[in-house]
Scaffold this motif. Sequence first.
Motif, PDB file in Angstrom:
ATOM      1  N   ILE A   2     -46.062 -69.781   9.325  1.00 15.06           N
ATOM      2  CA  ILE A   2     -46.879 -70.574   8.833  1.00 15.06           C
ATOM      3  C   ILE A   2     -47.707 -70.100   7.342  1.00 15.06           C
ATOM      4  CG2 ILE A   2     -48.861 -72.452   8.874  1.00 15.06           C
ATOM      5  CD1 ILE A   2     -48.007 -72.808  11.980  1.00 15.06           C
ATOM      6  N   LEU A   3     -48.252 -69.008   7.659  1.00 16.23           N
ATOM      7  CA  LEU A   3     -48.804 -68.326   6.453  1.00 16.23           C
ATOM      8  C   LEU A   3     -47.900 -67.986   5.405  1.00 16.23           C
ATOM      9  CD1 LEU A   3     -51.287 -66.805   5.357  1.00 16.23           C
ATOM     10  CD2 LEU A   3     -51.066 -65.022   6.883  1.00 16.23           C
ATOM     11  N   ILE A   4     -46.783 -67.409   5.837  1.00 19.74           N
ATOM     12  CA  ILE A   4     -45.933 -67.033   4.856  1.00 19.74           C
ATOM     13  C   ILE A   4     -45.309 -68.024   3.900  1.00 19.74           C
ATOM     14  CG2 ILE A   4     -43.658 -65.892   4.625  1.00 19.74           C
ATOM     15  CD1 ILE A   4     -44.126 -64.218   7.217  1.00 19.74           C
ATOM     16  N   VAL A   5     -45.163 -69.351   4.811  1.00 19.78           N
ATOM     17  CA  VAL A   5     -44.617 -70.322   3.753  1.00 19.78           C
ATOM     18  C   VAL A   5     -45.504 -71.114   3.102  1.00 19.78           C
ATOM     19  CG1 VAL A   5     -43.637 -72.707   4.278  1.00 19.78           C
ATOM     20  CG2 VAL A   5     -42.709 -70.782   5.529  1.00 19.78           C
ATOM     21  N   THR A   6     -47.010 -71.043   3.594  1.00 16.09           N
ATOM     22  CA  THR A   6     -48.107 -71.828   2.671  1.00 16.09           C
ATOM     23  C   THR A   6     -48.278 -70.852   1.519  1.00 16.09           C
ATOM     24  OG1 THR A   6     -48.847 -72.696   4.749  1.00 16.09           O
ATOM     25  CG2 THR A   6     -50.162 -72.557   2.834  1.00 16.09           C
ATOM     26  N   VAL A   7     -48.188 -69.501   1.615  1.00 15.39           N
ATOM     27  CA  VAL A   7     -48.577 -68.683   0.595  1.00 15.39           C
ATOM     28  C   VAL A   7     -47.388 -68.863  -0.365  1.00 15.39           C
ATOM     29  CG1 VAL A   7     -48.739 -66.196  -0.329  1.00 15.39           C
ATOM     30  CG2 VAL A   7     -50.165 -67.059   1.621  1.00 15.39           C
ATOM     31  N   ALA A   8     -46.184 -68.908   0.077  1.00 17.97           N
ATOM     32  CA  ALA A   8     -44.910 -68.862  -0.917  1.00 17.97           C
ATOM     33  C   ALA A   8     -45.077 -70.282  -1.751  1.00 17.97           C
ATOM     34  CB  ALA A   8     -43.793 -68.954  -0.171  1.00 17.97           C
ATOM     35  N   SER A   9     -45.685 -71.145  -0.788  1.00 15.36           N
ATOM     36  CA  SER A   9     -45.794 -72.634  -1.552  1.00 15.36           C
ATOM     37  C   SER A   9     -46.781 -72.434  -2.960  1.00 15.36           C
ATOM     38  CB  SER A   9     -46.054 -73.617  -0.414  1.00 15.36           C
ATOM     39  OG  SER A   9     -45.154 -73.671   0.366  1.00 15.36           O
ATOM     40  N   ALA A  10     -47.888 -71.839  -2.406  1.00 12.60           N
ATOM     41  CA  ALA A  10     -48.849 -71.612  -3.425  1.00 12.60           C
ATOM     42  C   ALA A  10     -48.342 -71.041  -4.722  1.00 12.60           C
ATOM     43  CB  ALA A  10     -49.931 -70.951  -2.894  1.00 12.60           C
ATOM     44  N   ILE A  11     -47.594 -69.779  -4.611  1.00 10.07           N
ATOM     45  CA  ILE A  11     -46.796 -69.268  -5.629  1.00 10.07           C
ATOM     46  C   ILE A  11     -46.063 -70.080  -6.397  1.00 10.07           C
ATOM     47  CG2 ILE A  11     -45.632 -67.181  -6.202  1.00 10.07           C
ATOM     48  CD1 ILE A  11     -46.835 -65.725  -3.927  1.00 10.07           C
ATOM     49  N   LEU A  12     -45.097 -70.701  -5.571  1.00  8.60           N
ATOM     50  CA  LEU A  12     -44.256 -71.590  -6.222  1.00  8.60           C
ATOM     51  C   LEU A  12     -44.993 -72.756  -7.061  1.00  8.60           C
ATOM     52  CD1 LEU A  12     -41.433 -72.857  -6.564  1.00  8.60           C
ATOM     53  CD2 LEU A  12     -41.623 -73.916  -4.442  1.00  8.60           C
TER      54      LEU A  12
END
Length: 470
Positions: free
Chosen positions: A172-182
């Motif tokens: 969940i953390l990985i996907v959310t951080v990746a979403s913020a960068i995207l």
Amino acid sequence: MSQTDRPGRFGHLGQGRTGHVRALLVLGLPLIGSNVAQNAIGFVDVVMLGWYDVTALAAVSIATPVFFTLFLLCAGFAWAVTPLVAEGIEADDIVAVRRVTRMGLWLSVAAGLAVMPVFWWSGPLLRALGQTDSVASQAQAYLRIAGWGVIPALFVVTLRSFLSALEITRIILIVTVASAILNAGLNWVLIFGNLGAPELGLQGAAIASVSLQVAAFFGLVAYTRRHCAEFDLFTRLWRFDSQIAARVFSLGLPMGLTTVAEAALFSFTAIMMGWINEIWLAAHGVALQLASMVFMVHLGLSQAATVRAGRAFGRRDEAALRAGGKAAMLLSGLVSGATVLLFLGVPAFLMELFVDPADPARDAIVAAGVTLLAIAALFQVVDAAQVMTIGLLRGVQDTAVPLLIATVSYYMLGLPAGYVFGFVFGLGGPGVWLGMVVGLGAAGIMLSLRFWLWTGRLAPRPGLSAPGPG
């Protein structure tokens, strides 16, 4: 080995007070990080549109609360998945877990479709609320695009709830951080027209938001299919399960309404601050932003507490439920204590980080903010208490009474107290904020009493696996 100490089917349940604290931290820290990253997405949108155009910034500042108010209302059905899946996990009932998650997705679609007309015809609504034609039209243009992201966003919350109940939170953390960068990258390309892309301004920000929600959904689907294959979540996804849907609906609707009720308390408080003057409104915005950053920590711990309480509730293990509740309150209390020291120790420094040194009103805003942060020190303690107990009560699937408590606390006590302190007693901005303390404090006390009384009534109840589509 006692029932309290045994390892769970998925994840470890912890032993004693130390074990519960450790389990909450292992589960909660990734959730805290994902909440902070999610908060950063909105922050980046505001900053980049502020660089682009003042009218676009005003429009997104109006459109974003509209989007998130409706999103929070709909998200209750997705949040309901957490305690129900936790109960199913403790019963080793994979079919029940699948049925609950599947109906969480179904109700997310239904809720998202229900609010789409508000996004599409938001312009007249915003004009009726006093917005200018240019701001209302741009906000509507933004919402007509961003609204398409509400269903994938709700899907993301549903899968997050499923994974959290399994105590799988790192992804969940990985996907959310990746979403913020995207989101930041797409904003840079689409808002300003970089890398040969058309310059889309506000609409570019909306397209970026929808894109990241879709990407996050498919990312979680891919992870779930590979690493949680035994649940076979997407089998017969088209089959409607009326019994489980009714259970998810009855649990989730009060969750959404409770969250919206609290969000509206802050919105109405901002309106009252605007009645005073722009200085106090600006100070309110900065001080609330600071308080919100710390709130992300409490929210992550509360989400972890929901899972832990749900697991204990699924076993009807009162001792583990009470021990986990005490551990959650202990951790939240430690965070509150550190926040009090910070807000009372360096309030001017914190305020100055958010105010332009060249702004002629800077000194007045900082001075007002210092006063508000002193109240925020108290505000954090009571806000932490109410959000933690809401999380614990959600874990034991108690949502209707907390909605009633929230409504009474916020609208019959908090808002009237803020008006009386601020305008009748002439305390101004500090008085309005004292009203928030009253409302959240009342909620914290009543919700705490509700939880600690509830834990003595863990009678056996029918499980989730009654006959129905599997």
